[in-house]
Scaffold this motif. Structure first.
Motif: not given
Lengths: 189, 100
Positions: A55-72
């Motif tokens: 859960h830690l791995l998935a939560d961190v990965a998805v949050r980072l992908v979400n946070e990358d969206m504004p960068v994109m």
């Protein structure tokens, strides 16, 4: 945002071009370093291969992908502005043709903010935790957990599984994903 | 199983790039290979160093899930603003165990 499937109001659906754009532009490379840093920091007391760990791995990965969206989005805005300026300064640089006229008209395309907001609101680690665990164990079993190669693999798998989730969820919300044969013109067109 | 083609471009303006991809599988290293998925997609590729990823099979097509040796091949072309010739490329062979 309320689930439009529960409403009698005209249905809002995620923008297909934005969904396609995300699929092409999402970057596992941009999230690897922060993924390594954060999982190592937060995972010191967590045993590998426990539910808590996955859960830690998935939560961190998805949050980072979400946070990358504004960068994109910012990268897309910058690219559109740069191209517009270049075309203004070099008006005769591109041959006149119907294809290039369509291309010119579409270079200023930007992702739909509502679709971006929708996805970053509903994309959570729960969506991919099971499939992430299964695939990391199956295909990444030869990698040393906590090694850089392991996290590169995890980031790649996380983006891939979110990509499937986004597509399927957009379909459920009413996005016309069209057909899949022949040459498909998508992003920015 | 997804065969990914990561495309970057350099130049003064974004380009629309067409990638025709095939994913082929074989029971043993070296083949014989048989195509199991195909994609044909044109996407805008920016020129700021960022990657655009093309997927084979494309989303919406049946997933490829069998254990086998796999190899991907692409044909690539810049479509607009200046049409290019085509390039082809072939990936390494990889064995994937899917548990099926």
């Amino acid at each position: 945002m309320d689930d439009p499937r529960l409403s009698d109001e005209p249905r809002w659906a995620p923008d297909r071009k934005t969904v396609d754009w995300w699929m092409g532009a999402a970057s596992d490379k941009r999230i690897v370093e922060p993924l390594i840093r954060e999982v190592r920091e937060r995972g010191t007391d967590i045993t590998y291969d426990t539910d808590t760990y996955w859960h830690l791995l998935a939560d961190v990965a998805v949050r980072l992908v979400n946070e990358d969206m504004p960068v994109m989005v910012e990268l897309q805005i910058a690219s559109a502005a740069k191209t517009k300026k270049w075309l203004e300064e070099n008006p005769d640089s591109i041959e006149a043709s119907p294809e290039n006229a369509r291309w010119r008209a579409s270079v200023a395309w930007l992702p739909d903010p509502e679709t971006v907001r929708w996805w970053t609101t509903i994309a959570t680690g729960d969506r991919i935790v099971e499939s992430l665990e299964e695939e990391v164990k199956r295909r990444g079993g030869h990698l040393e957990p906590d090694s850089d190669a392991y996290y590169h693999f995890v980031a790649d798998v996380a983006v891939e599984h979110l990509y499937f989730e986004l597509y399927e969820t957009a379909k459920e919300w009413g996005t016309d994903v069209g057909r899949k044969s022949g040459n498909e013109q998508t992003t920015g067109g | 199983m997804l065969f990914k083609t990561r495309v970057t471009c350099i130049g003064p303006s974004p380009a629309d790039v067409r990638i025709i991809g095939t994913l082929a599988s074989a029971p043993a290293k070296g083949g014989p290979y048989k195509n199991v998925a195909r994609s044909d997609k044109t996407q805008r590729v920016n020129v700021d160093g960022t990657e655009t990823v093309f997927h084979t099979p494309p989303q919406g097509d049946p997933k490829v899930t069998e254990s086998a040796w796999y190899r991907g091949q692409i044909t690539a072309q810049v479509v607009v603003p200046v049409p290019s010739g085509t390039w082809t490329a072939t990936s390494d062979e990889v064995h994937v165990e899917t548990g099926r």
